[in-house]
Design a protein around this motif. Sequence first.
Motif, PDB file in Angstrom:
ATOM      1  N   ASN A   1       0.813  -1.213   0.000  1.00 13.60           N
ATOM      2  CA  ASN A   1       0.000   0.000   0.000  1.00 13.60           C
ATOM      3  C   ASN A   1       0.851   1.270   0.000  1.00 13.60           C
ATOM      4  O   ASN A   1       0.367   2.345   0.371  1.00 13.60           O
ATOM      5  CB  ASN A   1      -0.934   0.000   1.206  1.00 13.60           C
ATOM      6  CG  ASN A   1      -1.979  -1.100   1.118  1.00 13.60           C
ATOM      7  OD1 ASN A   1      -2.618  -1.254   0.081  1.00 13.60           O
ATOM      8  ND2 ASN A   1      -2.134  -1.869   2.190  1.00 13.60           N
ATOM      9  N   GLY A   2       2.108   1.142  -0.375  1.00 14.93           N
ATOM     10  CA  GLY A   2       2.976   2.307  -0.444  1.00 14.93           C
ATOM     11  C   GLY A   2       3.386   2.849   0.904  1.00 14.93           C
ATOM     12  O   GLY A   2       3.747   4.020   1.017  1.00 14.93           O
ATOM     13  N   GLU A   3       3.345   1.999   1.938  1.00 16.02           N
ATOM     14  CA  GLU A   3       3.649   2.475   3.284  1.00 16.02           C
ATOM     15  C   GLU A   3       5.128   2.816   3.483  1.00 16.02           C
ATOM     16  O   GLU A   3       5.489   3.452   4.479  1.00 16.02           O
ATOM     17  CB  GLU A   3       3.219   1.429   4.323  1.00 16.02           C
ATOM     18  CG  GLU A   3       3.872   0.060   4.174  1.00 16.02           C
ATOM     19  CD  GLU A   3       3.091  -0.892   3.279  1.00 16.02           C
ATOM     20  OE1 GLU A   3       3.341  -2.106   3.362  1.00 16.02           O
ATOM     21  OE2 GLU A   3       2.229  -0.409   2.504  1.00 16.02           O
ATOM     22  N   ASN A   4       5.978   2.408   2.544  1.00 20.95           N
ATOM     23  CA  ASN A   4       7.407   2.685   2.676  1.00 20.95           C
ATOM     24  C   ASN A   4       7.941   3.323   1.387  1.00 20.95           C
ATOM     25  O   ASN A   4       8.775   2.743   0.701  1.00 20.95           O
ATOM     26  CB  ASN A   4       8.153   1.380   2.981  1.00 20.95           C
ATOM     27  CG  ASN A   4       9.613   1.612   3.313  1.00 20.95           C
ATOM     28  OD1 ASN A   4       9.977   2.687   3.802  1.00 20.95           O
ATOM     29  ND2 ASN A   4      10.454   0.633   3.022  1.00 20.95           N
ATOM     30  N   PRO A   5       7.468   4.510   1.050  1.00 21.64           N
ATOM     31  CA  PRO A   5       7.902   5.147  -0.214  1.00 21.64           C
ATOM     32  C   PRO A   5       9.404   5.449  -0.194  1.00 21.64           C
ATOM     33  O   PRO A   5       9.931   5.905   0.833  1.00 21.64           O
ATOM     34  CB  PRO A   5       7.081   6.437  -0.259  1.00 21.64           C
ATOM     35  CG  PRO A   5       6.764   6.735   1.164  1.00 21.64           C
ATOM     36  CD  PRO A   5       6.586   5.399   1.833  1.00 21.64           C
ATOM     37  N   LYS A   6      10.056   5.153  -1.275  1.00 20.44           N
ATOM     38  CA  LYS A   6      11.498   5.400  -1.357  1.00 20.44           C
ATOM     39  C   LYS A   6      11.805   6.218  -2.607  1.00 20.44           C
ATOM     40  O   LYS A   6      12.007   5.684  -3.694  1.00 20.44           O
ATOM     41  CB  LYS A   6      12.267   4.078  -1.368  1.00 20.44           C
ATOM     42  CG  LYS A   6      12.164   3.315  -0.052  1.00 20.44           C
ATOM     43  CD  LYS A   6      13.078   2.099  -0.025  1.00 20.44           C
ATOM     44  CE  LYS A   6      13.017   1.401   1.319  1.00 20.44           C
ATOM     45  NZ  LYS A   6      13.923   0.236   1.393  1.00 20.44           N
TER      46      LYS A   6
END
Length: 540
Positions: free
Chosen positions: A163-168
Amino acid sequence: MRNLFGSVVLLHLMGVCLSQFPRPCANSEGLRTKECCPIWEGDSSPCGALSGRGFCTEVLVSDEPNGPQYPHTGIDDRERWPLAFFNRTCRCAGNYGGFNCGECRFGYWGANCAQYRESVRRNIMTMSTVEQQKFISYLNLAKNSINPDYVISTATRAEMGENGENPKFSDINTYDLFVWIHYYVSRDTFLGGPGNVWRDIDFAHESAAFLPWHRVFLLHWENEIRKITGDFNFTIPYWDWRNSQSCEVCSDALMGGRNSLNPNLISPASVFSSWKVICSQPEEYNNREALCNATGEGPLLRNPGNHDRNRVPRLPTTADVDFAVGLPEYETGNMDRFANMSFRNVLEGFASPETGQAVPGQSTMHNSLHVFMNGSMSSVQGSANDPIFLLHHAFIDSIFERWLRTHQPPRSIYPRANAPIGHNDGYYMVPFLPLYRNGDYFLSDKALGYEYAYLLDPGQRFVQEFLTPYLQQAHEIWQWLLGAGILGALIASIVAALIVVARRRWKRNQRRKRALSYGERQPLLQSSSEEGSSSYQTTL
């Protein structure tokens, strides 16, 4: 002309949008919703919808089959681009463009994007010294300015969480943004495990999209330079390397000379000697199963001419270019680096510019210049680190333009299916966002608002290559010229006044002398024998 008109109409319907990971979308919300429809500040609506500039819409990707070169499915974020990241983006109307439809598409200007303007790319060797220096200063500014609109991805989509909880994502300067884009489009596919990669994949090289993709790449780069400098007359110059025996642009006045202590480095007299390269270690990334994160990796390398001469025995000639332009087929066979009698494959440099046949183990045309530079530019993924890349690809693009004008091909000859992955007509160019289709840029540069000086008619060419540099230089120093003119006029006036005064004094003295000599002449004549009248008369 009918084909050109049709392409222009298509571009109007499609709109033009710019590039890699817009900053407003590079966050958990954007990844979770898979939507990249940023607000346009002009009316505070997504994609400028309230002003009719564009609208947020679902992305529809092509389902046409790809060629056999890449047998995998669902393991690379670039497959079916951009669906791994976003499935809704802005589609701009009319002449509007940009990731939020807040800009104009290529070639159009003004508040309502209604003004068409054609810019001219010129030969760097015919530009004035002032123009050359300005170009170099713009490059250095781009290298030292964080791009305000775009960021890069430093991890795969899977590594960012379901769910995109760790965008890099990471900031990057404007010049290196394009280095990273060129790396990302050509990198190997990770198959799982250190060093386990699929190498026979490239979304911008070795097939049909090579020329349209790099055309968009240069246009986008040009547009970003205009934005950070405020110079909307800026164009990328080209280097006409036909018949060259050496690197003519490798001087400290241009792209950097050779370092006298280490021939692999740039001369310290050049600003490019301080540049750090990025994305130049593909094997390390493969072993770590990691993307290039744009960390500096050492100095810019270049040692032109000290390359493998078995692979590149000579640089391309005028005859080589003419042979390529004369080939009628854009793609042939499997539409890859083994294609014979293909204009694209000959120009890219995998086939001979004398026979048209593929020549494995050798590099010709476009490829030969990369190998000849013998440094950072010689590795595909990191080649854009060297600013000569821009000059070189601008000239390659001009040859593509010559071919388009010579053969006037219909869009239907561009491959719709079975090209290597990423190269079919309907495939969206990796990694640009929102979107550009390959086939949409298989058209004349005039539809995109630019031209090449050497392709103009003779009268226009004289103005662009000879008259314009002098006029621009005069414009840049007009204040000095005006001051010099005023000072010159003042000095001339003073000198003229002094001459007038001196002449008046001389006339008065002459009259006074005549008057005095008249009063003395009679006695002297009367006593000439005593005074030596002969000597006097002679003197008089």
